[in-house]
Write an enzyme that holds these catalytic residues in place. Structure first.
Site, PDB file in Angstrom:
ATOM      1  N   TYR A  77       0.790  -1.228   0.000  1.00 36.54           N
ATOM      2  CA  TYR A  77       0.000   0.000   0.000  1.00 36.54           C
ATOM      3  C   TYR A  77       0.826   1.284   0.000  1.00 36.54           C
ATOM      4  CZ  TYR A  77      -3.469  -3.545   1.227  1.00 36.54           C
ATOM      5  OH  TYR A  77      -4.261  -4.665   1.232  1.00 36.54           O
ATOM      6  N   ARG A  81     -10.080 -11.838  -2.772  1.00 38.43           N
ATOM      7  CA  ARG A  81      -9.875 -10.443  -3.198  1.00 38.43           C
ATOM      8  C   ARG A  81     -10.143 -10.254  -4.694  1.00 38.43           C
ATOM      9  NH1 ARG A  81      -7.143  -7.713   1.147  1.00 38.43           N
ATOM     10  NH2 ARG A  81      -5.894  -9.185   2.327  1.00 38.43           N
ATOM     11  N   HIS A 131      -7.774  -0.017  -6.794  1.00 33.62           N
ATOM     12  CA  HIS A 131      -7.081  -0.675  -5.681  1.00 33.62           C
ATOM     13  C   HIS A 131      -5.591  -0.415  -5.830  1.00 33.62           C
ATOM     14  CE1 HIS A 131     -10.663  -2.657  -4.309  1.00 33.62           C
ATOM     15  NE2 HIS A 131     -10.932  -2.915  -5.571  1.00 33.62           N
TER      16      HIS A 131
HETATM   17  C1  DQA Z   1      -7.229  -2.537  -1.289  1.00 29.56           C
HETATM   18  C2  DQA Z   1      -7.268  -4.050  -1.565  1.00 29.56           C
HETATM   19  C3  DQA Z   1      -8.221  -4.732  -0.621  1.00 29.56           C
HETATM   20  O1  DQA Z   1      -8.223  -6.139  -0.877  1.00 29.56           O
HETATM   21  C4  DQA Z   1      -7.798  -4.511   0.812  1.00 29.56           C
HETATM   22  O2  DQA Z   1      -8.731  -5.099   1.690  1.00 29.56           O
HETATM   23  C5  DQA Z   1      -7.617  -3.059   1.122  1.00 29.56           C
HETATM   24  C6  DQA Z   1      -6.893  -2.249   0.153  1.00 29.56           C
HETATM   25  C7  DQA Z   1      -6.179  -1.855  -2.193  1.00 29.56           C
HETATM   26  O3  DQA Z   1      -6.278  -0.642  -2.374  1.00 29.56           O
HETATM   27  O4  DQA Z   1      -5.259  -2.522  -2.660  1.00 29.56           O
HETATM   28  O5  DQA Z   1      -8.017  -2.572   2.158  1.00 29.56           O
HETATM   29  O6  DQA Z   1      -8.501  -1.991  -1.600  1.00 29.56           O
END
Ligand code: DQA
Length: 152
Positions: free
Chosen positions: A27, A115, A104
């Protein structure tokens, strides 16, 4: 011809208030404020007027989505983990939808199976995944095109 700037809502869901404390490999190690500052700059370059919203409350997020069309012409949505399981949030967005791009930071399509599912499928114009913060710049460009901004 003069026209009001197009308003784009930048929406973040659960756990984005602690973005800088989450896995930096996934992130980026930046704060949500830093992310929003960069996004505001890119939006301004495209003639878009951004607004920002984040909550850890699923109920509040649904309430915001119910009214998003009143305050925005388009949206960029990163709902975090809710993306993958909250049918309530998908249904809430369907109440008053605006042109939208799902973003994302990480490449959710190459992570865990759970995911790789999105409750926004079929409701959004496009999605940008795995490009870190630059993905928001890509998404803003898609929104600008969708709204017919900058094409003369
Ligand atoms: C996210 C990806 C999601 O799977 C995760 O739960 C997040 C961040 C991303 O920006 O990569 O909270 O949304």
């Amino acid at each position: 011809m003069s026209r009001a700037a197009s308003r784009v809502a930048i929406l973040h869901g659960v756990n984005f208030d602690v973005l800088e404390r989450r896995d930096p490999e996934l992130y980026g190690g930046i704060t949500l404020n830093e992310l929003e500052y960069r996004v505001a700059h890119w939006a301004g370059e495209l003639g878009l007027e951004p607004s920002f919203y984040q909550t850890n409350s699923e109920a509040e997020f649904c309430g915001y989505l119910h009214r998003v069309g009143q305050s925005a012409d388009a949206a960029i949505i990163n709902a975090g983990a809710w993306t993958h399981y909250s049918r309530a949030i998908g249904d809430a967005f369907a109440v008053d939808p605006v042109p939208a791009v799902e973003v994302h930071l990480s490449d959710v399509d190459s992570r865990e199976d759970w995911r790789q599912v999105s409750v926004f499928e079929g409701l959004i114009d496009d999605r940008v995944v795995g490009r870190g913060i630059d993905g928001y710049q890509v998404a803003l460009g898609i929104i600008a095109d969708r709204l017919g901004i900058g094409d003369g």
